[in-house]
Design a protein around this motif. Structure first.
Motif, PDB file in Angstrom:
ATOM      1  N   ASN A 130       0.823  -1.211   0.000  1.00 11.57           N
ATOM      2  CA  ASN A 130       0.000   0.000   0.000  1.00 11.57           C
ATOM      3  C   ASN A 130       0.857   1.261   0.000  1.00 11.57           C
ATOM      4  O   ASN A 130       0.559   2.225  -0.722  1.00 11.57           O
ATOM      5  N   SER A 232      -8.891   2.866  -3.389  1.00  8.38           N
ATOM      6  CA  SER A 232      -8.479   1.469  -3.534  1.00  8.38           C
ATOM      7  C   SER A 232      -7.466   1.073  -2.467  1.00  8.38           C
ATOM      8  O   SER A 232      -7.537  -0.024  -1.899  1.00  8.38           O
ATOM      9  N   ASN A 236      -8.117  -1.717   0.333  1.00  5.85           N
ATOM     10  CA  ASN A 236      -7.231  -2.879   0.470  1.00  5.85           C
ATOM     11  C   ASN A 236      -6.703  -3.008   1.896  1.00  5.85           C
ATOM     12  O   ASN A 236      -6.573  -4.118   2.416  1.00  5.85           O
ATOM     13  N   THR A 239      -9.558  -4.297   3.974  1.00  8.96           N
ATOM     14  CA  THR A 239      -9.796  -5.704   3.661  1.00  8.96           C
ATOM     15  C   THR A 239      -8.737  -6.590   4.286  1.00  8.96           C
ATOM     16  O   THR A 239      -9.033  -7.675   4.813  1.00  8.96           O
TER      17      THR A 239
END
Length: 556
Positions: A130, A232, A236, A239
């Motif tokens: 990330n 996004s 992520n 998640t």
């Protein structure tokens, strides 16, 4: 002879590795050499992507650092030449014209896909994907603003410096002749346009209007791209957190709806906080479920095999057995004061301490007999059915967690499932468990011998029943064969009698089948009775013989 030997030697000897052959480790897309080479190609690609346009738009930058550009240009070209095994696009005109015309290097932009490939591979390999995505996004934004600032300066020079408030000021003014001021002013002006966060001078000519419209459209797309990329990345991250750590919000809501007392609710929340802060995972099986079975086993072995191999009963076992047992380990976390097991409970699993401390306490829960630390284990005897075990597979002590403790749990069912394919390992483990019970004076030798004798007698009875069952099956098969043979004979005989009652002769195949079915068989009782009643005359009469009558003509 020598010539043939020479030929054979030449055929059997391996060919000398060619240059292309030596480059194969570098060019293998699945190897580390290829990944290293992609990272090396990031330098020349980024150099040409950023510097070429800047040199083409700022003449002072091109003239002031000509030697540096010469060195950097040919250094990047050398790397491009080394990359010829995969892709190469170049213009030989640059060699003749020299570094004075930087626009000839625009063909180097064809290596940009190599940059994207390097970024993709790095993103899959880095431990912080990330953060790498955010850094990559910021790099793209910088390159876009950089290109736009260079184009702005080139357009200002084309329209004329200082002709209006929109273009770059006249370099004759003090301070605006310096190269640093030219680039920084252009970069600042381009940032204002693309981010739409500040006031910019109104354009006065058509070229300026077109440039502003293009930048506004680019800003809209860039803003959407940035927002989508950041969303996004955040998604992520959420998640990943949800996959690694359970959601405590749902449990907290459930406790409030059920009006659980505050003390128990506080313990539950503390347990979740411990998992989140210390990065403890309780669902490793669900996280690794998408990996192939063999690869998942290798990951589990690399993580947990050292812990499992410290257990005494698992020492010197086959590596394949330990690999399958590692896949059965279930991580569990216990909070302070929580009992792992109590005295008298039926033991259905064993525990291996990964982190933390456990205390063997008395029934009052306060008196401590011993403290178990990381690497120790308990309950291993309860998951093995050892004959003569005086404890009867029940827990013999109270074990309580002193703080937060991380344990591995191995159930009896999982162990039995694995040992069913390794009978020799099961025998070795039972023998080790027997030795441990003997040292603890928990093994009744007489009861063990009686149980072994009972088991042998039961096995002997089972073998006898199996033998009797085999004999019955053999007899039944024989009776079934005799029944089929008798039924066949009767069928032939009935068909023969049917043919004898007619005026047509018996077919040859039935006659042959009848002769084969009754070889040497004398006259039937019916025939004998009939012969005795009719006397010798009937026996001598050819019309009453066993042979079928001859075929008569229709006249008769």
């Amino acid at each position: 002879m020598s010539q043939n030997s020479k030929v054979k030697t030449t055929e059997s000897s391996p060919p000398a590795p060619s240059k292309a052959r030596r480059l194969l480790p570098v060019l293998d897309p699945s190897g580390d050499y290829y990944y290293w080479w992609l990272n090396t190609m990031v330098f020349p690609v980024m150099y040409n992507l950023v510097i070429v346009v800047c040199r083409a738009c700022f003449p002072d930058l091109q003239r002031g650092y000509l030697v540096a550009w010469f060195v950097l240009d040919y250094t990047s070209d050398l790397l491009y030449l080394l990359d010829i095994a995969v892709h190469f696009h170049t213009d030989v005109a640059y060699v003749s014209l020299g570094p004075h015309v930087p626009t000839l290097r625009l063909n180097r932009f064809l290596r940009v896909p190599r940059l994207f490939e390097a970024f993709d591979r790095t993103e899959t390999r880095t431990a912080y994907p990330n953060a790498f995505r955010i850094a990559k996004l910021m790099l793209y934004i910088f390159v876009v603003i950089h290109w736009n600032s260079c184009l702005y300066f080139a357009l200002s020079r084309y329209l004329g410096f200082g002709r209006d408030a929109w273009v770059y000021p006249d370099p004759a003014q003090p301070g605006f002749e310096r190269l640093r001021r030219q680039y920084l002013y252009s970069f600042y002006f381009s940032t204002l346009i693309l981010t739409t966060v500040g006031d910019t001078p109104l354009p006065a000519r058509e070229e300026e209007y077109l440039f502003m419209v293009g930048d506004f459209l680019l800003a809209v797309m860039g803003f959407a791209t940035i927002m989508g990329s950041m969303s996004s990345v955040i998604y992520n991250m959420n998640t990943a957190d949800a996959a690694f750590f359970p959601d405590h919000a749902l449990v907290k809501k459930y406790l409030k709806l059920q009006r659980v007392n505050r003390r128990l609710e506080r313990r539950v929340i503390d347990w979740y906080q411990h998992l989140q802060i210390n990065k403890k995972m309780t669902n490793e099986v669900a996280i690794l479920k998408h990996l192939p079975e063999r690869l998942r086993a290798e990951v589990a072995v690399s993580v947990h095999l050292s812990t499992l191999s410290r257990v005494q009963i698992f020492q010197n076992c086959e590596a394949s057995l330990l690999e399958e047992l590692v896949l059965k380990l279930q991580p569990q976390t216990y909070s302070p004061g929580e009992y792992v097991c109590r005295k008298g409970d039926i033991g259905r699993e064993m525990y291996i301490i990964r982190e933390g401390q456990l205390a063997v306490v008395a029934d009052d829960g306060v008196t401590q007999y011993a403290v178990l630390g990381a690497g120790l284990y308990f309950g291993e005897i309860s998951i093995i059915n050892i004959k003569g075990n005086m404890s009867g597979n029940r827990r013999t002590a109270n074990i309580k967690s002193l703080g937060y403790s991380d344990l591995f749990c191995l159930s009896k069912e999982d162990l039995r499932e694995v040992l069913s394919e390794y009978p020799q390992a099961q025998t070795v483990m039972e023998e080790k468990g027997r030795e441990i019970l003997l040292k603890m004076n928990k093994l009744d030798v007489n009861a063990e011998a009686a149980e072994i004798a009972l088991q042998e007698a039961t096995e002997a009875r089972l073998r006898g029943l199996d033998q009797q069952l085999d004999d019955l099956q053999t007899k039944f098969a024989r009776l079934l064969a005799e029944l089929e043979s008798s039924a066949l004979k009767i069928a032939y005989r009935v068909e023969r009698l049917e043919w004898q009652t007619r005026e047509w002769p018996l077919p040859e195949e039935l006659a042959e089948a009848d002769d084969e079915a009754e070889p040497g068989e004398g006259p039937s009782k019916e025939g004998e009775g009939r012969a005795g009643q009719e006397g010798p005359q009937a026996q001598s009469d050819p019309g009453l013989s066993r042979d079928p009558p001859a075929k008569r003509s229709p006249d008769l």
